[in-house]
Design an enzyme around this catalytic site. Structure first.
Site, PDB file in Angstrom:
ATOM      1  N   ALA A  32       0.868  -1.194   0.000  1.00 29.06           N
ATOM      2  CA  ALA A  32       0.000   0.000   0.000  1.00 29.06           C
ATOM      3  C   ALA A  32       0.903   1.243   0.000  1.00 29.06           C
ATOM      4  O   ALA A  32       0.769   2.138   0.835  1.00 29.06           O
ATOM      5  CB  ALA A  32      -0.961  -0.002   1.184  1.00 29.06           C
ATOM      6  N   LEU A  33       1.813   1.252  -0.939  1.00 27.68           N
ATOM      7  CA  LEU A  33       2.896   2.238  -0.931  1.00 27.68           C
ATOM      8  C   LEU A  33       2.398   3.652  -1.189  1.00 27.68           C
ATOM      9  O   LEU A  33       1.486   3.880  -1.975  1.00 27.68           O
ATOM     10  CB  LEU A  33       3.942   1.868  -1.995  1.00 27.68           C
ATOM     11  CG  LEU A  33       4.569   0.485  -1.843  1.00 27.68           C
ATOM     12  CD1 LEU A  33       5.640   0.273  -2.920  1.00 27.68           C
ATOM     13  CD2 LEU A  33       5.163   0.276  -0.461  1.00 27.68           C
ATOM     14  N   GLY A  36       5.695   8.350   1.351  1.00 29.54           N
ATOM     15  CA  GLY A  36       6.599   8.083   2.475  1.00 29.54           C
ATOM     16  C   GLY A  36       7.501   6.891   2.161  1.00 29.54           C
ATOM     17  O   GLY A  36       8.730   6.944   2.329  1.00 29.54           O
ATOM     18  N   HIS A  37       6.880   5.795   1.680  1.00 34.15           N
ATOM     19  CA  HIS A  37       7.688   4.621   1.302  1.00 34.15           C
ATOM     20  C   HIS A  37       8.654   4.972   0.171  1.00 34.15           C
ATOM     21  O   HIS A  37       9.809   4.550   0.168  1.00 34.15           O
ATOM     22  CB  HIS A  37       6.790   3.486   0.803  1.00 34.15           C
ATOM     23  CG  HIS A  37       5.831   2.947   1.810  1.00 34.15           C
ATOM     24  ND1 HIS A  37       4.481   3.154   1.737  1.00 34.15           N
ATOM     25  CD2 HIS A  37       6.030   2.201   2.917  1.00 34.15           C
ATOM     26  CE1 HIS A  37       3.876   2.553   2.740  1.00 34.15           C
ATOM     27  NE2 HIS A  37       4.799   1.971   3.487  1.00 34.15           N
ATOM     28  N   LYS A 149       8.428   8.291  10.971  1.00 36.70           N
ATOM     29  CA  LYS A 149       7.034   8.339  11.434  1.00 36.70           C
ATOM     30  C   LYS A 149       6.780   7.258  12.485  1.00 36.70           C
ATOM     31  O   LYS A 149       6.060   7.470  13.443  1.00 36.70           O
ATOM     32  CB  LYS A 149       6.083   8.168  10.259  1.00 36.70           C
ATOM     33  CG  LYS A 149       4.663   8.170  10.749  1.00 36.70           C
ATOM     34  CD  LYS A 149       3.673   8.291   9.646  1.00 36.70           C
ATOM     35  CE  LYS A 149       2.365   7.729  10.091  1.00 36.70           C
ATOM     36  NZ  LYS A 149       2.351   6.270  10.005  1.00 36.70           N
ATOM     37  N   VAL A 176       7.278  12.053   5.824  1.00 37.71           N
ATOM     38  CA  VAL A 176       6.756  12.760   4.646  1.00 37.71           C
ATOM     39  C   VAL A 176       5.310  13.148   4.946  1.00 37.71           C
ATOM     40  O   VAL A 176       4.514  12.303   5.373  1.00 37.71           O
ATOM     41  CB  VAL A 176       6.834  11.883   3.376  1.00 37.71           C
ATOM     42  CG1 VAL A 176       6.237  12.620   2.176  1.00 37.71           C
ATOM     43  CG2 VAL A 176       8.286  11.494   3.090  1.00 37.71           C
TER      44      VAL A 176
END
Ligand code: PAF
Length: 281
Positions: A32-33, A36-37, A149, A176
């Site tokens: 579920a990118l 942030g990833h 995070k 992010v």
């Protein structure tokens, strides 16, 4: 980009890479990118010769009443994004591959795993450290990239790597945020438009804590109560915790005399969100 499902295949690919003199960066994910990833992948690309990303929704880090079944799974889209970023390997094992029948061995980072999210999600960090140590054994990376995070996760994984002499360097990348401040999270997809607005209260509350800190306040209880006042103004948000802790050992910090982690978790509707800020002493 090669998609590998078997641990043995992933390990062989990693060993070929490293015996060829190349250094391997690794980004573990549950898929579920989002941006942030991708920022972790970009940091891995900048630092490493070859990058591997794992996509595995890890059942052992979800409690029985949590969202394992409904956790977003967007494998095809994830692979397209990773291919665009120039990732060489995607490791996407099945649950049976990672946890063969009869698996009863866990990795536990004591004490730290019971703090922050570990208090409200018993067993969560045991699941994280177990799967991350398995992934490290399979992928054998030079560097592994994690997002700030999940600040408690970062502290716990760093401690595990140190305590167990794991030959990998942990690289931590900044949070992010969306333009309005909401931290990127796969769970943001659960929010309806009204909840999406309400979710901003986490960031607002952290910004208030930072503002009071900047004005000279060093007493954590006062900083926490300033943050809680903001949360209380948002009827659809329910605070799980808001704490000021040492970023390395996650111990409560009554007075801020060194860098401090202000970490929070709150429910918006039924969605549990986390966020944090580091106050620089
Ligand atoms: O941060 C996550 O997405 C997960 O906790 C991790 C590190 C991939 C382990 O399942």
């Amino acid at each position: 980009m090669k998609i590998l499902k078997a641990a043995a295949e992933m390990r062989a690919a990693s060993r070929r890479t490293r015996t060829g003199g190349k250094r391997l960066g690794f980004v573990p994910t549950m898929g579920a990118l989002h941006q942030g990833h991708l920022s972790l992948v970009q940091a891995a690309k900048a630092q490493s010769d070859v990058v591997a990303v794992s996509i595995f929704v890890n059942p052992t880090q979800f409690g029985p009443q949590e969202d394992f079944a409904k956790y977003p799974r967007t494998f095809e889209r994830d692979c397209a994004l990773l291919e665009k970023e120039g990732v060489e390997f995607v490791f996407a094992p099945s649950v049976d591959e990672m946890y063969p029948n009869g698996a009863v061995t866990y990795v536990i980072v004591e004490r730290l795993s019971e703090k922050l999210c570990g208090r409200s999600r018993p067993g969560h960090f045991r699941g994280v450290t177990t799967v991350v140590s398995k992934l490290f054994h399979i992928v054998e990376p030079d560097w592994a990239f994690f997002g700030q995070k999940d600040a408690a996760q970062v502290a716990i994984i760093r401690r595990m790597v140190r305590d167990l002499d794991m030959p990998v360097e942990i690289v931590v990348c900044p949070i992010v945020r969306q333009p309005d401040g909401l931290a990127m999270s796969s769970r943001n997809t659960y929010l309806d438009p009204q909840q999406r607005k309400s979710a901003l209260v986490l960031y607002r509350s952290l910004m208030r804590v930072e503002e009071v800190f900047r004005s000279g306040e060093r007493n954590s209880a006062k900083l926490i109560s300033a943050g809680k006042e903001v949360i209380a103004q948002e009827a659809s948000a329910r605070l799980d915790y808001l704490e000021v802790v040492d970023p390395d050992n996650l111990d409560f910090m009554p007075v801020i005399s060194a860098d401090a982690l202000v970490a929070m978790a709150a429910f918006v509707g039924t969605t549990r969100l986390i966020d944090n800020v580091v106050l620089k002493a």
